[in-house]
Design an enzyme around this catalytic site. Structure first.
Site, PDB file in Angstrom:
ATOM      1  N   ARG A 180     -21.472 -25.984 -65.549  1.00  0.00           N
ATOM      2  CA  ARG A 180     -21.841 -24.540 -65.917  1.00  0.00           C
ATOM      3  C   ARG A 180     -22.534 -24.880 -67.476  1.00  0.00           C
ATOM      4  O   ARG A 180     -23.533 -24.030 -67.726  1.00  0.00           O
ATOM      5  CB  ARG A 180     -20.921 -23.422 -65.807  1.00  0.00           C
ATOM      6  N   GLN A 185     -19.670  -9.360 -68.385  1.00  0.00           N
ATOM      7  CA  GLN A 185     -18.698 -10.111 -67.622  1.00  0.00           C
ATOM      8  C   GLN A 185     -19.207 -11.518 -67.716  1.00  0.00           C
ATOM      9  O   GLN A 185     -18.314 -12.474 -67.239  1.00  0.00           O
ATOM     10  CB  GLN A 185     -18.655  -9.770 -66.232  1.00  0.00           C
ATOM     11  N   ASP A 187     -22.102 -16.680 -70.289  1.00  0.00           N
ATOM     12  CA  ASP A 187     -23.140 -17.599 -70.799  1.00  0.00           C
ATOM     13  C   ASP A 187     -23.403 -16.755 -72.214  1.00  0.00           C
ATOM     14  O   ASP A 187     -23.042 -15.569 -72.472  1.00  0.00           O
ATOM     15  CB  ASP A 187     -24.465 -17.423 -70.009  1.00  0.00           C
ATOM     16  N   HIS A 228     -14.837 -11.713 -70.144  1.00  0.00           N
ATOM     17  CA  HIS A 228     -14.200 -12.970 -69.360  1.00  0.00           C
ATOM     18  C   HIS A 228     -14.269 -14.238 -70.252  1.00  0.00           C
ATOM     19  O   HIS A 228     -14.180 -15.089 -69.392  1.00  0.00           O
ATOM     20  CB  HIS A 228     -14.914 -12.947 -67.891  1.00  0.00           C
ATOM     21  N   GLY A 261     -26.634  -5.613 -62.593  1.00  0.00           N
ATOM     22  CA  GLY A 261     -26.221  -7.006 -61.899  1.00  0.00           C
ATOM     23  C   GLY A 261     -24.895  -7.401 -61.688  1.00  0.00           C
ATOM     24  O   GLY A 261     -24.589  -8.245 -62.037  1.00  0.00           O
ATOM     25  N   THR A 262     -24.344  -6.365 -61.368  1.00  0.00           N
ATOM     26  CA  THR A 262     -22.758  -6.636 -61.096  1.00  0.00           C
ATOM     27  C   THR A 262     -22.280  -6.131 -59.835  1.00  0.00           C
ATOM     28  O   THR A 262     -22.795  -4.946 -59.513  1.00  0.00           O
ATOM     29  CB  THR A 262     -21.704  -6.168 -62.153  1.00  0.00           C
TER      30      THR A 262
HETATM   31  P1  OAD Z   1     -21.258 -11.123 -58.492  1.00  0.00           P
HETATM   32  O1  OAD Z   1     -21.821 -12.426 -58.088  1.00  0.00           O
HETATM   33  O2  OAD Z   1     -20.078 -10.318 -57.860  1.00  0.00           O
HETATM   34  O3  OAD Z   1     -22.429  -9.798 -58.238  1.00  0.00           O
HETATM   35  C1  OAD Z   1     -23.768 -10.263 -58.682  1.00  0.00           C
HETATM   36  C2  OAD Z   1     -24.627  -8.744 -58.518  1.00  0.00           C
HETATM   37  O4  OAD Z   1     -25.605  -9.291 -59.224  1.00  0.00           O
HETATM   38  C3  OAD Z   1     -24.522  -8.358 -57.255  1.00  0.00           C
HETATM   39  O5  OAD Z   1     -24.442  -6.946 -57.051  1.00  0.00           O
HETATM   40  C4  OAD Z   1     -26.244  -8.882 -56.681  1.00  0.00           C
HETATM   41  O6  OAD Z   1     -26.857  -7.832 -55.913  1.00  0.00           O
HETATM   42  C5  OAD Z   1     -26.863  -8.564 -58.070  1.00  0.00           C
HETATM   43  N1  OAD Z   1     -28.026  -9.499 -58.474  1.00  0.00           N
HETATM   44  C6  OAD Z   1     -28.532 -10.707 -57.813  1.00  0.00           C
HETATM   45  N2  OAD Z   1     -29.546 -11.090 -58.368  1.00  0.00           N
HETATM   46  C7  OAD Z   1     -30.012 -10.105 -59.223  1.00  0.00           C
HETATM   47  C8  OAD Z   1     -31.121  -9.961 -60.095  1.00  0.00           C
HETATM   48  N3  OAD Z   1     -32.198 -10.914 -60.016  1.00  0.00           N
HETATM   49  N4  OAD Z   1     -31.100  -8.991 -60.822  1.00  0.00           N
HETATM   50  C9  OAD Z   1     -30.043  -8.169 -60.977  1.00  0.00           C
HETATM   51  N5  OAD Z   1     -29.068  -8.078 -60.150  1.00  0.00           N
HETATM   52  C10 OAD Z   1     -28.803  -9.289 -59.416  1.00  0.00           C
HETATM   53  O7  OAD Z   1     -21.288 -11.208 -60.079  1.00  0.00           O
HETATM   54  P2  OAD Z   1     -20.235 -10.135 -61.137  1.00  0.00           P
HETATM   55  O8  OAD Z   1     -20.315  -8.700 -60.618  1.00  0.00           O
HETATM   56  O9  OAD Z   1     -20.775 -10.502 -62.320  1.00  0.00           O
HETATM   57  O10 OAD Z   1     -15.519 -13.693 -63.343  1.00  0.00           O
HETATM   58  O11 OAD Z   1     -18.699 -11.108 -61.047  1.00  0.00           O
HETATM   59  C11 OAD Z   1     -17.920 -10.519 -61.661  1.00  0.00           C
HETATM   60  C12 OAD Z   1     -16.851 -11.667 -61.939  1.00  0.00           C
HETATM   61  O12 OAD Z   1     -16.286 -12.282 -60.673  1.00  0.00           O
HETATM   62  C13 OAD Z   1     -17.613 -12.780 -62.924  1.00  0.00           C
HETATM   63  O13 OAD Z   1     -17.430 -12.414 -64.237  1.00  0.00           O
HETATM   64  C14 OAD Z   1     -16.892 -14.030 -62.420  1.00  0.00           C
HETATM   65  C15 OAD Z   1     -16.709 -13.564 -61.173  1.00  0.00           C
HETATM   66  O14 OAD Z   1     -15.341 -14.308 -60.368  1.00  0.00           O
HETATM   67  C16 OAD Z   1     -14.787 -14.684 -63.517  1.00  0.00           C
HETATM   68  O15 OAD Z   1     -14.998 -16.053 -63.181  1.00  0.00           O
HETATM   69  C17 OAD Z   1     -13.521 -14.677 -64.573  1.00  0.00           C
END
Ligand code: OAD
Length: 228
Positions: A58, A88, A91, A106, A172-173
Site C-alpha cells: 500500500r 478515514q 494516504d 485510522h 466516498g465512504t
Molecule cells: P469503503 O470501501 O467501505 O467505501 C468506499 C465508498 O467509496 C463506497 O461508498 C463507494 O461507493 C465509494 N466510491 C467508490 N468510488 C468512488 C469515487 N470515484 N468517488 C467517490 N466515492 C467512491 O471505504 P471506507 O468507507 O473508507 O479502515 O472504509 C472505512 C474503513 O474501512 C477504512 O478506513 C478502512 C476499512 O477497513 C481500516 O483499515 C482501519
C-alpha cells in the site's frame, strides 16, 4: 467576517480516482484479503511478515499516485472557507493537494510506530518496513494504522470538530465502519449535510441530507459550483 466552517469526512472513495482501491466495492481490497489476516492486532501476532507486506505494498503504491480533482478542490476551498478534513484514509493525498487541516482517524501509511509504546511514532524512510526495524526501545516497528479491535483515539476530537460545522460534507465512504460512521450524529441539527458518492448510501441515519450521486472529482466540483 470569519469564514464559515466546512467539515469534510472522507473515505476511500475520495482517493479512488487517484488509483487507490477502496475496501468494500467490487474489486476492493477486502475481496482480495481477509481483514482478519492483515488488519488486526491478532494478525500482527500471528503473521507479521504478511501484515508488513500488505502495508508495504500500500505504501509503495502511495509513492506512485497523485492527488485527484477532489483533493485539489477541497484544498482550493480553503480560500473561502475554514475547511477541516476528517479522513478515514491512511494516504497523504489531502496534504499533498494542499489541505492544511487534516485529521487521520485510522492512522497514516507513511508512519510507523513502536509495537510496545504507541506514542513512539516515526516517519518511515521510503516504502519498506522490514523485520528487524526497531524503535528506540528495541521493539519491532509496526504500521501506524488503527487496526480492527483497536481504539480510535481521534474520535473525541473528531466528534467535537463535527459539532462545530456550519456545513458538513461526506465523500466516498460506505459508512460501514464505526465509530467513524457515527460522527454525523454530532453535526448540529439544521446544519446542511452533503453526501458525495456514486453509490446510494446504505444505512445512513442523518435526518436530511443532499445526495450528490457522482464520483468524488465531479461531485466535489458540483458541490462547489451549485451548492456552496
Ligand atoms: P469503503 O470501501 O467501505 O467505501 C468506499 C465508498 O467509496 C463506497 O461508498 C463507494 O461507493 C465509494 N466510491 C467508490 N468510488 C468512488 C469515487 N470515484 N468517488 C467517490 N466515492 C467512491 O471505504 P471506507 O468507507 O473508507 O479502515 O472504509 C472505512 C474503513 O474501512 C477504512 O478506513 C478502512 C476499512 O477497513 C481500516 O483499515 C482501519
Amino acid at each position: 467576517m470569519s469564514k464559515k466552517r466546512i467539515v469534510v469526512l472522507t473515505g476511500a472513495g475520495v482517493s479512488a480516482e487517484s488509483g487507490i482501491k477502496t475496501f468494500r466495492d467490487s474489486g476492493g481490497l477486502w475481496e482480495e484479503y481477509d481483514i482478519m489476516d492483515v488488519a488486526t492486532p491478532e494478525a500482527w501476532e500471528r503473521n507479521r511478515d504478511l501484515v508488513m507486506e500488505f502495508y508495504n505494498q500500500r505504501r509503495k503504491q502511495l509513492y506512485e499516485v497523485e492527488p485527484n480533482a477532489a483533493h485539489y478542490a477541497l484544498a482550493e476551498l480553503e480560500k473561502d472557507y475554514d475547511v477541516r478534513i476528517i479522513t478515514q484514509n491512511v494516504d497523504d493525498l489531502h496534504e499533498r493537494a494542499g489541505s492544511t487541516h487534516v485529521m487521520h482517524l485510522h492512522g497514516e501509511l507513511k508512519k510507523v510506530r513502536s509495537s510496545v509504546d504507541e506514542n513512539l511514532v516515526y516517519t518511515l524512510d521510503g516504502w519498506e518496513l522490514k523485520p528487524g526495524d526497531k524503535c528506540e526501545k528495541g521493539s519491532q516497528l509496526r504500521p501506524h494504522i488503527v487496526w480492527f479491535g483497536e481504539p480510535v483515539h481521534m474520535i473525541p476530537a473528531a466528534a467535537e470538530l463535527s459539532a462545530t460545522a456550519d456545513i458538513y460534507v461526506i465523500i466516498g465512504t460506505s459508512l460501514n465502519v464505526y465509530p467513524a460512521a457515527g460522527l454525523v450524529d454530532y453535526v448540529r441539527p439544521g446544519t446542511p449535510v452533503y453526501l458525495i458518492d456514486p453509490a446510494e448510501p446504505g444505512a445512513i441515519h442523518i435526518p436530511k441530507f443532499t445526495f450528490i450521486q457522482e464520483k468524488a472529482g465531479t461531485g466535489t466540483k458540483k458541490l462547489v459550483e451549485e451548492y456552496l
